[in-house]
Design a protein around this motif. Sequence first.
Motif, PDB file in Angstrom:
ATOM      1  N   ALA A   1      -5.554  11.700  -6.625  1.00 26.44           N
ATOM      2  CA  ALA A   1      -5.836  11.306  -8.003  1.00 26.44           C
ATOM      3  C   ALA A   1      -4.628  11.504  -8.912  1.00 26.44           C
ATOM      4  N   GLY A   2      -3.735  12.407  -8.550  1.00 25.32           N
ATOM      5  CA  GLY A   2      -2.554  12.650  -9.361  1.00 25.32           C
ATOM      6  C   GLY A   2      -1.398  11.719  -9.057  1.00 25.32           C
ATOM      7  N   LEU A   3      -1.604  10.764  -8.134  1.00 25.44           N
ATOM      8  CA  LEU A   3      -0.526   9.855  -7.737  1.00 25.44           C
ATOM      9  C   LEU A   3      -0.865   8.414  -8.115  1.00 25.44           C
ATOM     10  N   ARG A   4       0.166   7.661  -8.432  1.00 26.88           N
ATOM     11  CA  ARG A   4       0.014   6.217  -8.597  1.00 26.88           C
ATOM     12  C   ARG A   4       0.482   5.575  -7.298  1.00 26.88           C
ATOM     13  N   LEU A   5      -0.442   4.957  -6.588  1.00 29.22           N
ATOM     14  CA  LEU A   5      -0.126   4.367  -5.298  1.00 29.22           C
ATOM     15  C   LEU A   5       0.524   3.003  -5.503  1.00 29.22           C
ATOM     16  N   ASP A   6       1.825   2.939  -5.345  1.00 26.73           N
ATOM     17  CA  ASP A   6       2.580   1.709  -5.581  1.00 26.73           C
ATOM     18  C   ASP A   6       2.981   1.097  -4.240  1.00 26.73           C
ATOM     19  N   ARG A   7       2.327   0.017  -3.869  1.00 25.38           N
ATOM     20  CA  ARG A   7       2.651  -0.696  -2.624  1.00 25.38           C
ATOM     21  C   ARG A   7       3.315  -2.048  -2.915  1.00 25.38           C
ATOM     22  N   THR A   8       3.811  -2.222  -4.128  1.00 26.34           N
ATOM     23  CA  THR A   8       4.364  -3.508  -4.549  1.00 26.34           C
ATOM     24  C   THR A   8       5.393  -4.024  -3.552  1.00 26.34           C
ATOM     25  N   GLY A   9       5.135  -5.205  -3.009  1.00 24.78           N
ATOM     26  CA  GLY A   9       6.076  -5.869  -2.121  1.00 24.78           C
ATOM     27  C   GLY A   9       6.091  -5.395  -0.692  1.00 24.78           C
TER      28      GLY A   9
END
Length: 226
Positions: free
Chosen positions: A11-19
């Motif tokens: 919950a404390g992370l922004r899951l960035d899988r962009t690209g």
Amino acid sequence: MSSSGDQRDYAGLRLDRTGQAEAFDALGDRYHEAFPHKAGQVAATEWLIASLPAGSRVLDLGCGTGLPTARQLTRAGMEVVGVDLSAGMVALARAQVPGARFHCADIADLRPGGAHDLGRFDAVVAFFSLLMLPRAEIPLALRTVRHLLRPGGLFALSMVEADVDDFTIPFIGRTIRVSGYLRDDLREVVQAAGFGIVEESSYMYAPATADVQPEEQIFLRCRRSD
């Protein structure tokens, strides 16, 4: 670590899988042209096959096209489940290894209380898949692997030795973001997640493409500590 604890950590992370998935969707079978020889991966899979009875459940985490690992395990009589973030890779895997089951999912979806419950496994392989995560997520992913394993279950892991975190690199005409550890740091992270390291090997690998640099590949053969 409890299920609620893992949920709080994510919950404390922004899951960035962009690209990330899109890069592999575009690659398709060209991935094998760049990485035609997978001696370390094949050897680590052979270790699992020799250590497990036929019919054991094995999770191929970051299965790619299903080759060589899912096919190798299926031919040895294992019940194989593959997971990959790239829908294109999953489609290829389903076509090339019809004896296994494949899902398009993020490893974060497999954590306790996550979107996908695949049950428990006798072994998990993660060949060059955790390096696609930022370092902040890798300990969480390793705890997810431990959660997915039955007591005493086996875990075969490979990473590229590099002191980088979510670092952008060119990759077969695309760009991806990768993370890595120096060898001693990788051992520490894996052991802290609840694994005993049974054996370690490394390979110097020169991909068959100009825009991917030679790399030191580290393979760890592990067992869940209970």
